[in-house]
Design a protein around this motif. Sequence first.
Motif, PDB file in Angstrom:
ATOM      1  N   PRO A 200      58.357 -50.857  43.401  1.00 20.71           N
ATOM      2  CA  PRO A 200      59.693 -51.074  43.953  1.00 20.71           C
ATOM      3  C   PRO A 200      59.716 -52.210  44.978  1.00 20.71           C
ATOM      4  CG  PRO A 200      59.074 -48.763  44.108  1.00 20.71           C
ATOM      5  CD  PRO A 200      57.875 -49.499  43.638  1.00 20.71           C
ATOM      6  N   LEU A 201      60.828 -52.868  45.011  1.00 21.04           N
ATOM      7  CA  LEU A 201      60.994 -54.018  45.874  1.00 21.04           C
ATOM      8  C   LEU A 201      61.639 -53.576  47.173  1.00 21.04           C
ATOM      9  CD1 LEU A 201      62.311 -57.386  44.697  1.00 21.04           C
ATOM     10  CD2 LEU A 201      63.352 -56.374  46.639  1.00 21.04           C
ATOM     11  N   VAL A 202      61.150 -54.106  48.245  1.00 21.96           N
ATOM     12  CA  VAL A 202      61.671 -53.698  49.545  1.00 21.96           C
ATOM     13  C   VAL A 202      62.511 -54.801  50.192  1.00 21.96           C
ATOM     14  CG1 VAL A 202      60.950 -53.072  51.862  1.00 21.96           C
ATOM     15  CG2 VAL A 202      59.786 -52.109  49.921  1.00 21.96           C
ATOM     16  N   ASP A 203      62.038 -56.051  50.081  1.00 25.26           N
ATOM     17  CA  ASP A 203      62.776 -57.132  50.724  1.00 25.26           C
ATOM     18  C   ASP A 203      62.488 -58.413  49.977  1.00 25.26           C
ATOM     19  OD1 ASP A 203      62.953 -58.527  54.104  1.00 25.26           O
ATOM     20  OD2 ASP A 203      64.428 -58.369  52.500  1.00 25.26           O
ATOM     21  N   ALA A 204      63.375 -59.380  50.114  1.00 27.71           N
ATOM     22  CA  ALA A 204      63.164 -60.677  49.471  1.00 27.71           C
ATOM     23  C   ALA A 204      63.694 -61.770  50.388  1.00 27.71           C
ATOM     24  CB  ALA A 204      63.875 -60.722  48.115  1.00 27.71           C
ATOM     25  N   ASP A 205      63.114 -62.969  50.243  1.00 27.87           N
ATOM     26  CA  ASP A 205      63.595 -64.092  51.042  1.00 27.87           C
ATOM     27  C   ASP A 205      63.411 -65.368  50.234  1.00 27.87           C
ATOM     28  OD1 ASP A 205      62.797 -65.559  54.300  1.00 27.87           O
ATOM     29  OD2 ASP A 205      64.686 -65.340  53.236  1.00 27.87           O
ATOM     30  N   TRP A 206      64.306 -66.297  50.385  1.00 34.71           N
ATOM     31  CA  TRP A 206      64.227 -67.569  49.663  1.00 34.71           C
ATOM     32  C   TRP A 206      63.720 -68.628  50.633  1.00 34.71           C
ATOM     33  CZ3 TRP A 206      67.174 -68.288  44.783  1.00 34.71           C
ATOM     34  CH2 TRP A 206      67.008 -69.558  44.234  1.00 34.71           C
ATOM     35  N   HIS A 207      62.858 -69.490  50.176  1.00 35.33           N
ATOM     36  CA  HIS A 207      62.300 -70.565  50.995  1.00 35.33           C
ATOM     37  C   HIS A 207      63.428 -71.494  51.445  1.00 35.33           C
ATOM     38  CE1 HIS A 207      59.832 -74.104  51.923  1.00 35.33           C
ATOM     39  NE2 HIS A 207      58.813 -73.302  51.966  1.00 35.33           N
ATOM     40  N   PRO A 208      63.400 -71.959  52.681  1.00 37.82           N
ATOM     41  CA  PRO A 208      64.504 -72.810  53.162  1.00 37.82           C
ATOM     42  C   PRO A 208      64.617 -74.158  52.481  1.00 37.82           C
ATOM     43  CG  PRO A 208      62.788 -72.600  54.821  1.00 37.82           C
ATOM     44  CD  PRO A 208      62.463 -71.619  53.759  1.00 37.82           C
ATOM     45  N   VAL A 209      63.523 -74.647  51.903  1.00 30.22           N
ATOM     46  CA  VAL A 209      63.575 -75.992  51.342  1.00 30.22           C
ATOM     47  C   VAL A 209      63.237 -75.999  49.848  1.00 30.22           C
ATOM     48  CG1 VAL A 209      62.631 -78.300  51.544  1.00 30.22           C
ATOM     49  CG2 VAL A 209      62.905 -76.928  53.556  1.00 30.22           C
ATOM     50  N   ARG A 210      62.193 -75.322  49.492  1.00 28.88           N
ATOM     51  CA  ARG A 210      61.712 -75.405  48.111  1.00 28.88           C
ATOM     52  C   ARG A 210      62.293 -74.274  47.263  1.00 28.88           C
ATOM     53  NH1 ARG A 210      55.497 -75.092  48.919  1.00 28.88           N
ATOM     54  NH2 ARG A 210      55.519 -75.106  46.668  1.00 28.88           N
ATOM     55  N   PRO A 211      62.282 -74.414  45.957  1.00 22.90           N
ATOM     56  CA  PRO A 211      62.745 -73.331  45.092  1.00 22.90           C
ATOM     57  C   PRO A 211      61.649 -72.283  44.942  1.00 22.90           C
ATOM     58  CG  PRO A 211      62.173 -75.241  43.774  1.00 22.90           C
ATOM     59  CD  PRO A 211      62.016 -75.660  45.187  1.00 22.90           C
ATOM     60  N   LEU A 212      61.575 -71.427  45.907  1.00 17.91           N
ATOM     61  CA  LEU A 212      60.472 -70.494  45.976  1.00 17.91           C
ATOM     62  C   LEU A 212      61.023 -69.201  46.565  1.00 17.91           C
ATOM     63  CD1 LEU A 212      57.129 -71.819  47.213  1.00 17.91           C
ATOM     64  CD2 LEU A 212      57.840 -69.668  48.075  1.00 17.91           C
ATOM     65  N   ILE A 213      60.642 -68.075  45.989  1.00 19.93           N
ATOM     66  CA  ILE A 213      61.144 -66.793  46.496  1.00 19.93           C
ATOM     67  C   ILE A 213      59.961 -65.925  46.879  1.00 19.93           C
ATOM     68  CG2 ILE A 213      62.321 -64.655  45.832  1.00 19.93           C
ATOM     69  CD1 ILE A 213      64.196 -66.146  44.234  1.00 19.93           C
ATOM     70  N   LEU A 214      60.149 -65.187  47.934  1.00 18.64           N
ATOM     71  CA  LEU A 214      59.136 -64.256  48.378  1.00 18.64           C
ATOM     72  C   LEU A 214      59.702 -62.861  48.191  1.00 18.64           C
ATOM     73  CD1 LEU A 214      56.571 -63.882  50.171  1.00 18.64           C
ATOM     74  CD2 LEU A 214      58.115 -63.837  52.084  1.00 18.64           C
ATOM     75  N   SER A 215      58.956 -61.966  47.589  1.00 20.49           N
ATOM     76  CA  SER A 215      59.464 -60.598  47.500  1.00 20.49           C
ATOM     77  C   SER A 215      58.362 -59.648  47.910  1.00 20.49           C
ATOM     78  CB  SER A 215      59.969 -60.295  46.091  1.00 20.49           C
ATOM     79  OG  SER A 215      58.909 -60.279  45.186  1.00 20.49           O
TER      80      SER A 215
END
Lengths: 445, 520
Positions: free
Chosen positions: B358-373
């Motif tokens: 299960p996923l708890v949180d996600a964030d998108w990189h401020p500059v590059r097309p990159l996602i952290l989950s």
Amino acid sequence: MPDLSAFSRDGKDDASIPLSSANPATSSQEAAVSPLNYSPIFTLYGHTRSCSSLAFSPDGLLLASASADKTAKIWSLRTGSLLHTLRGHRGGISQLAWSPCGRYVVTASDDRSLAVWSVAPGGEASMESSAEHQQHAPSSSSSTTPGSVLRHLQGHTSYVFCCAWSPQSNLIASGSFDETVRVWDVSKGTCHRTIAAHSEAVTDVDFNRDGTLIASCSYDGLIRLWDVPTGLCLATLPQPASSPTTSIKFSPSSTHLLASSLDSTLRLWDVGLGRVVKTYRPEREAGRRGEEGEGTTTIGGGRMYQNEKFAIKASFVLGPSPAHDTPSSRHQRRTYIVAGSEDCRLYFWDVQTRRLAAVLGGHHRDVVSAVAVHPTQPILASAALDHDLAIKVYFDAGPQRSREDGAAGAPNEAEMAAEGHQGQADEMKIEQEAADPVATAPVAQ
Amino acid sequence: MNQSLLNPFATPAIPESVHQVLAPQTETACLCARFNPRGLFAGQYIAAARADCAVAIYDLETRSLVRFLEGHVRPVTSLDWSSTGRFLVSGSMDWNVVVWDLKKREGGARTRTIRFDAPVSQVTFAPGTSRVLLVVLESQQAIVVDLRRKKRRRMAIPSEASSGQAGPSKWQTMELKIDLAQRHAEESGEDDAGLPPITAALFHPSGAYIFAGTTRGEILAFSFQDSPSPSSSSATCRLIARSNISGSSAIREMALDRSGRSIVVNSNDRSIRVIAIEVPPLSPINKAPPSSPDAVVSISTVHRFQDLVNRTPWNGVGFSGDGEYIYAGAAHQAAHNVYIWDRGSGILDKILEGPREPLVDADWHPVRPLILSVNVSGSLNVWFTPNAENWSAYAPGFEELEENVEYEEGEDEFDLEDEEEERRRRENDEEEGGEIDLWTLVGAPAPARGVGGTIFDVERRVKGQGDRDGQKMEVDEEQGADEQWQYAWAEDEELDGEDFALHVVLQDFQSRDYRDADTT
């Protein structure tokens, strides 16, 4: 065949005048008084072979020098004394670089490796020998032993020629005679990425201001820009006539690149446009422009920048503030380019006008192989090859103050220099390294 | 800065696959993860709030741990970075909020600790400053904490001989806390129960407005007026707009895009709404919000997304760095999905599928097309699309072709070039070229202070006029005569104009057992 009598080996022709442009024999095209007025304040002795690289620490208190005698030395600018000798490499050191936090120094050596050394910030003089270092050192305190090797970066297959820290100090880029650029992860001490960069030895690497680009140059006459997160080539800037390029440096804004090549020319490239915007050629002081390449006729009396054999790095230097005693922004001051020359002198060009602004001669007896620019104060350091093992440190006291007000003009750290600074061109602070009291542990194979 | 050289058509705007996993050495759940969104080194560090009561900061490039901040005693629930990236604020279930100064080494990093009456569920910095925080507690209150003010308390001497006289007094640094609901009730004279409980809140990038989401599905807009001069009392908050957007289901979280014109809202009815916000511009002189009551803040719903098939609840919503896409993590029990919608059209662009946790949180990189989950087990997945090698970058004349092309010679193909002419032309170009600026930084990622400045920038200008932490003291009319408020100007540590990077500390990390977090 160039006329060598114009280049005097012992510099006797201009020993007493630190500022060459004050020579009335030059043509009126040069300004009567150059704004740059560097004169030596001390001389540092200690290396036993030619010095290849100099660098001031980011806090401006220390000077590091690397030499072909397989050691690097850290000097204090406050006292002019030797603080540490970094021993352990098995081959001469070609370049060294300070980390942006000022605590570590990386050296690139002919033994195909790089070493990251710890240097106590602020120049504390304590030096302890460390039996074992790196992962095995139990450290209850958070300080490291100054002068010890923290990381030994191995992986290159030939001489490592150049190195640079990224501004976040998590990566080191190095270029080598094996034609690759390697990006190292500092905290793990491993090679993060290997980039097959050129078809000849890579002579210089530099990071841009936010650490996202690496510029590399090589003897194959190309400058390449690499994207740090992905390792891909983003652009190639070919030097005219594929002249071997020996030095590359980003401007402080990272929009331009200064490249010097072995045809005695420096070029300022615009990174976004991908073309040369300024060229700095060897210029005879009499105002006549010398022709490129071989077969230059030298009419005696003028001095000319020459760089055709050795890899000498060039830097940007800020001129003095237009109004004395008031701090001025960088935009108000003229920027210059300084480079060491094979005729034992230092040449300064004005960035915007491309003209020679000053020549600093008479202080070295051999090819000037390294020049360093202080990050905040108008201080320079230069060093030369085998026949002259002295490292000279210069200070620019400002055009009006060189003779009278030596004390006030001296930099804050060098109080001792102020006493002797009366416009004499001779050195006054000499430090001998009599004996090396401590042997730091040899670099592990 | 490499953006100008990267081909915008070659690099996709949306990430496509997982490429790296940063797993902490010890298996501990991670509740929140954020990129550092602003400054020169934007997006190079990830701060992760962990269930083992610590905050870990990872370097994105080397995938290794750079800082490990211990100090909380209960799991950390929320994090925020300051505008220069030097300060980090974390809120935790132990009822505390801690402000960390990342410039200091490990031991001394903790700068301020602020106690509350309930566990903290969300904490953010006010834009442009690290001394004003917005905190949302689990007791459903939103509190603005002003760390710039000090309270001086008079301590009475025990002996009665000098009764009536002031005893020796000493300074205690206490923060000024403004509870939004209370302040609104006081200022408008309404009953304290007039405002519904607040579950999420954020500052507008100008710092002049606060948007809060409530348990009744409303968004409240407060105008926040800071008072930089010591002669007036503390800041004022006034409710100026109120709008119901999601029926009666509580709002769980809100995120703002970089321009401040849209908010994406995640509510309990399992749908995501994109709200367009219009605020009147700040007055250019003192950057205060317009004080006239006619200042209208309009709130309107633009899009609404929900997964009608599975009725998935969402965890972690936000905008992409340039605001073109909206992402949301799906809180399924057995899958790890991130949904990406296009902002203009509202069409679902992509669903990223990851490992079965299960996923708890996600964030998108401020500059590059990159996602952290973030997984519930604490590992951080980094999604991006690897770039293809661009062969035409290796030489200026190269061009990549799809298929064979018959080469056609130009008219001047075999002309001999006049070298003198060439050289003279180049000389002329250089002569006529204007002044080159070698010092101004261009092409850097989003400016640290936000577009147009924030209201907190005023304090830097007014600072020169006020007294520096000493003489002037004002009596706050709410407090008794024993306590006096003094406005202390921001200390030097705050006014770091430089862009801050977390430098590697070599020896320290060797002595710990926290090895690198990468598994590849």
